[in-house]
Motif scaffolding. Structure first.
Motif, PDB file in Angstrom:
ATOM      1  N   ILE A 134     -11.267  -3.368  -8.468  1.00 17.49           N
ATOM      2  CA  ILE A 134     -10.611  -4.366  -7.620  1.00 17.49           C
ATOM      3  C   ILE A 134     -11.019  -5.777  -8.046  1.00 17.49           C
ATOM      4  O   ILE A 134     -10.196  -6.693  -8.115  1.00 17.49           O
ATOM      5  CB  ILE A 134     -10.961  -4.124  -6.136  1.00 17.49           C
ATOM      6  CG1 ILE A 134     -10.294  -2.827  -5.643  1.00 17.49           C
ATOM      7  CG2 ILE A 134     -10.527  -5.298  -5.267  1.00 17.49           C
ATOM      8  CD1 ILE A 134      -8.787  -2.887  -5.565  1.00 17.49           C
ATOM      9  N   VAL A 187     -10.064  -7.667   0.334  1.00 22.81           N
ATOM     10  CA  VAL A 187     -10.025  -6.221   0.585  1.00 22.81           C
ATOM     11  C   VAL A 187     -11.402  -5.576   0.536  1.00 22.81           C
ATOM     12  O   VAL A 187     -11.619  -4.523   1.132  1.00 22.81           O
ATOM     13  CB  VAL A 187      -9.066  -5.494  -0.396  1.00 22.81           C
ATOM     14  CG1 VAL A 187      -7.634  -5.848  -0.095  1.00 22.81           C
ATOM     15  CG2 VAL A 187      -9.397  -5.811  -1.841  1.00 22.81           C
ATOM     16  N   LEU A 188     -12.344  -6.193  -0.185  1.00 21.03           N
ATOM     17  CA  LEU A 188     -13.696  -5.632  -0.257  1.00 21.03           C
ATOM     18  C   LEU A 188     -14.564  -6.121   0.904  1.00 21.03           C
ATOM     19  O   LEU A 188     -15.580  -5.498   1.224  1.00 21.03           O
ATOM     20  CB  LEU A 188     -14.359  -5.998  -1.594  1.00 21.03           C
ATOM     21  CG  LEU A 188     -13.688  -5.401  -2.834  1.00 21.03           C
ATOM     22  CD1 LEU A 188     -14.371  -5.913  -4.100  1.00 21.03           C
ATOM     23  CD2 LEU A 188     -13.729  -3.865  -2.792  1.00 21.03           C
ATOM     24  N   ARG A 213     -10.248   7.179  -4.316  1.00 19.92           N
ATOM     25  CA  ARG A 213     -11.041   5.982  -4.007  1.00 19.92           C
ATOM     26  C   ARG A 213     -10.929   4.983  -5.161  1.00 19.92           C
ATOM     27  O   ARG A 213     -11.106   5.335  -6.321  1.00 19.92           O
ATOM     28  CB  ARG A 213     -12.502   6.360  -3.767  1.00 19.92           C
ATOM     29  CG  ARG A 213     -13.359   5.201  -3.281  1.00 19.92           C
ATOM     30  CD  ARG A 213     -14.777   5.675  -2.986  1.00 19.92           C
ATOM     31  NE  ARG A 213     -14.806   6.574  -1.845  1.00 19.92           N
ATOM     32  CZ  ARG A 213     -14.921   6.191  -0.583  1.00 19.92           C
ATOM     33  NH1 ARG A 213     -15.004   4.892  -0.298  1.00 19.92           N
ATOM     34  NH2 ARG A 213     -14.953   7.066   0.394  1.00 19.92           N
ATOM     35  N   ILE A 214     -10.662   3.723  -4.821  1.00 26.57           N
ATOM     36  CA  ILE A 214     -10.546   2.676  -5.838  1.00 26.57           C
ATOM     37  C   ILE A 214     -11.884   1.944  -5.919  1.00 26.57           C
ATOM     38  O   ILE A 214     -12.314   1.329  -4.936  1.00 26.57           O
ATOM     39  CB  ILE A 214      -9.416   1.688  -5.491  1.00 26.57           C
ATOM     40  CG1 ILE A 214      -8.105   2.453  -5.284  1.00 26.57           C
ATOM     41  CG2 ILE A 214      -9.261   0.634  -6.580  1.00 26.57           C
ATOM     42  CD1 ILE A 214      -6.994   1.610  -4.693  1.00 26.57           C
ATOM     43  N   ALA A 243     -14.883  -0.693  -6.400  1.00 26.16           N
ATOM     44  CA  ALA A 243     -14.952  -2.136  -6.179  1.00 26.16           C
ATOM     45  C   ALA A 243     -14.857  -2.905  -7.497  1.00 26.16           C
ATOM     46  O   ALA A 243     -14.233  -3.967  -7.561  1.00 26.16           O
ATOM     47  CB  ALA A 243     -16.244  -2.493  -5.445  1.00 26.16           C
ATOM     48  N   MET A 261       0.797  -1.232   0.000  1.00 23.54           N
ATOM     49  CA  MET A 261       0.000   0.000   0.000  1.00 23.54           C
ATOM     50  C   MET A 261       0.826   1.277   0.000  1.00 23.54           C
ATOM     51  O   MET A 261       0.456   2.265  -0.629  1.00 23.54           O
ATOM     52  CB  MET A 261      -0.934   0.007   1.216  1.00 23.54           C
ATOM     53  CG  MET A 261      -1.984  -1.085   1.195  1.00 23.54           C
ATOM     54  SD  MET A 261      -3.079  -1.021   2.637  1.00 23.54           S
ATOM     55  CE  MET A 261      -4.044   0.459   2.254  1.00 23.54           C
ATOM     56  N   ILE A 320     -10.928   1.730  -0.427  1.00 23.53           N
ATOM     57  CA  ILE A 320     -11.224   0.716  -1.435  1.00 23.53           C
ATOM     58  C   ILE A 320     -12.714   0.399  -1.384  1.00 23.53           C
ATOM     59  O   ILE A 320     -13.262   0.126  -0.309  1.00 23.53           O
ATOM     60  CB  ILE A 320     -10.398  -0.560  -1.189  1.00 23.53           C
ATOM     61  CG1 ILE A 320      -8.900  -0.250  -1.361  1.00 23.53           C
ATOM     62  CG2 ILE A 320     -10.816  -1.685  -2.128  1.00 23.53           C
ATOM     63  CD1 ILE A 320      -7.990  -1.390  -0.960  1.00 23.53           C
ATOM     64  N   SER A 338     -10.601 -10.689  -4.414  1.00 22.54           N
ATOM     65  CA  SER A 338     -10.967  -9.311  -4.048  1.00 22.54           C
ATOM     66  C   SER A 338     -11.731  -9.268  -2.726  1.00 22.54           C
ATOM     67  O   SER A 338     -11.782  -8.231  -2.063  1.00 22.54           O
ATOM     68  CB  SER A 338     -11.802  -8.658  -5.152  1.00 22.54           C
ATOM     69  OG  SER A 338     -13.008  -9.379  -5.350  1.00 22.54           O
ATOM     70  N   ASN A 345     -12.178   0.450   6.429  1.00 15.28           N
ATOM     71  CA  ASN A 345     -11.154   0.647   5.404  1.00 15.28           C
ATOM     72  C   ASN A 345     -10.868   2.128   5.169  1.00 15.28           C
ATOM     73  O   ASN A 345      -9.715   2.535   4.993  1.00 15.28           O
ATOM     74  CB  ASN A 345     -11.598  -0.035   4.102  1.00 15.28           C
ATOM     75  CG  ASN A 345     -10.616   0.158   2.983  1.00 15.28           C
ATOM     76  OD1 ASN A 345     -10.696   1.144   2.248  1.00 15.28           O
ATOM     77  ND2 ASN A 345      -9.673  -0.759   2.839  1.00 15.28           N
ATOM     78  N   GLU A 346     -11.914   2.957   5.166  1.00 16.24           N
ATOM     79  CA  GLU A 346     -11.693   4.391   4.922  1.00 16.24           C
ATOM     80  C   GLU A 346     -10.928   5.038   6.074  1.00 16.24           C
ATOM     81  O   GLU A 346     -10.121   5.948   5.857  1.00 16.24           O
ATOM     82  CB  GLU A 346     -13.028   5.106   4.672  1.00 16.24           C
ATOM     83  CG  GLU A 346     -14.040   5.012   5.794  1.00 16.24           C
ATOM     84  CD  GLU A 346     -15.427   5.502   5.362  1.00 16.24           C
ATOM     85  OE1 GLU A 346     -15.576   5.868   4.184  1.00 16.24           O
ATOM     86  OE2 GLU A 346     -16.340   5.498   6.211  1.00 16.24           O
TER      87      GLU A 346
END
Length: 297
Positions: free
Chosen positions: A254, A265-266, A248-249, A251, A177, A189, A262, A230-231
């Motif tokens: 990802i 992380v999601l 912001r990535i 979803a 990261m 994410i 995924s 996560n934020e």
């Protein structure tokens, strides 16, 4: 104590072994590549190339099993899933067999698992009693724990490490990261609402030493008492690096990049270290920003 460690050159092993040596223990590391391990590890560490020539673990006092291929490094093809499973299950089965074949077996087997045991439970507060969801990470961890638990006896107690995201310098999630965050391209994410159960490497190592030295058994969530969304994690990491964390990535991106993996992380787990704290263990690192400031140099 005479302690056998698998996965000794991994992230946790590299921090744990110096502490074991400092405490006066004799450490033996099981490795597929003794030449590489010798370059990484203290010269006092004894190296075993695999376990194939071993008949038992008589006279070994403790086993710490940290072996396993990194779970997030590659897409989860069926072949990769099998590799992830076998890299954990096979050596754990061998250790359990050797312990069960011993006349004077190790007093404790401390064996790896992961908070992914629970699957993605969203907002649910997760303690060791929480029923898991039936996802790949659960299937991998449940079988892993089942194999390790087969070494349990009147002479050998088994502790299972349901480990969260380990924060450490030079490795783990931060190695992936930090580069994008350093150039101002980091951020939450997906929704950013998913929980991330984290633990500072010092608390991880101290927790393993606690389980080694106290008469405990069963599963332990190796996570900080304060999981974050996560934020929140992205904001704290940006703050630690003095960079914005606003990219912001999505979803969908990802999922395209990582496929089924995924979910790592999601999704997430709002896991708490209920059994570890109940046993009297005291965490050093409660605050995420302080923990990140300590490990990022």
């Amino acid at each position: 104590m005479e302690i056998v460690v698998t996965g000794g050159t991994g992230l946790i092993g590299r921090h744990l072994i110096p502490r074991l040596l400092e405490s006066g223990h004799q450490v033996t590391v099981v490795t597929r590549n003794p030449e590489k391990a010798r370059q990484i590890l203290d010269s006092r560490v004894i190296l075993w190339k695999g376990l194939e020539d071993k008949k038992n673990l008589n006279h070994v006092d403790a086993v710490i099993n940290l072996a396993g291929e990194p779970i997030a490094d590659k897409r989860w093809t069926e072949q990769q899933k099998e590799r992830l499973c076998q890299s954990r299950w096979s050596i754990t089965q061998k250790l359990a067999d050797l312990i069960n074949a011993s006349d004077t077996p190790p007093a404790v087997l401390i064996s790896g698992s992961a908070a992914g045991y629970y699957g993605d439970l969203g907002e649910v507060v997760v303690t060791e009693e929480e029923p898991p969801h039936n996802e790949f990470t659960h299937k991998l961890c449940a079988r892993w724990e089942q194999i390790a638990s087969s070494a349990q006896s009147e002479k050998t107690r088994v502790c299972l490490l349901r480990t969260g995201v380990v924060l450490a310098p030079k490795g783990g999630i931060l190695a992936k990261m930090v580069p994008s965050f350093r150039i101002g391209m980091g951020g939450p994410i997906g929704t950013g609402r998913q929980y991330l159960a984290w633990i500072h490497i010092d608390d991880m190592v101290n927790g393993i030493l606690w389980l080694l030295n106290n008469d405990l058994q069963g599963p332990f969530n190796m996570v900080s008492p304060y999981p974050v969304r996560n934020e929140q994690f992205a904001h704290a990491l940006g703050h630690a690096l003095n960079r914005p964390a606003i990219v912001r990535i999505p979803a969908t991106a990802i999922r395209l990049l990582m496929g089924e993996s995924s979910v790592l992380v999601l999704g997430g787990q709002r896991a708490l270290p209920k059994r570890l704290e109940a046993s009297g263990f005291a965490f050093r690192w409660y605050d995420l920003e302080e923990a990140l400031a300590d490990v990022i140099h």
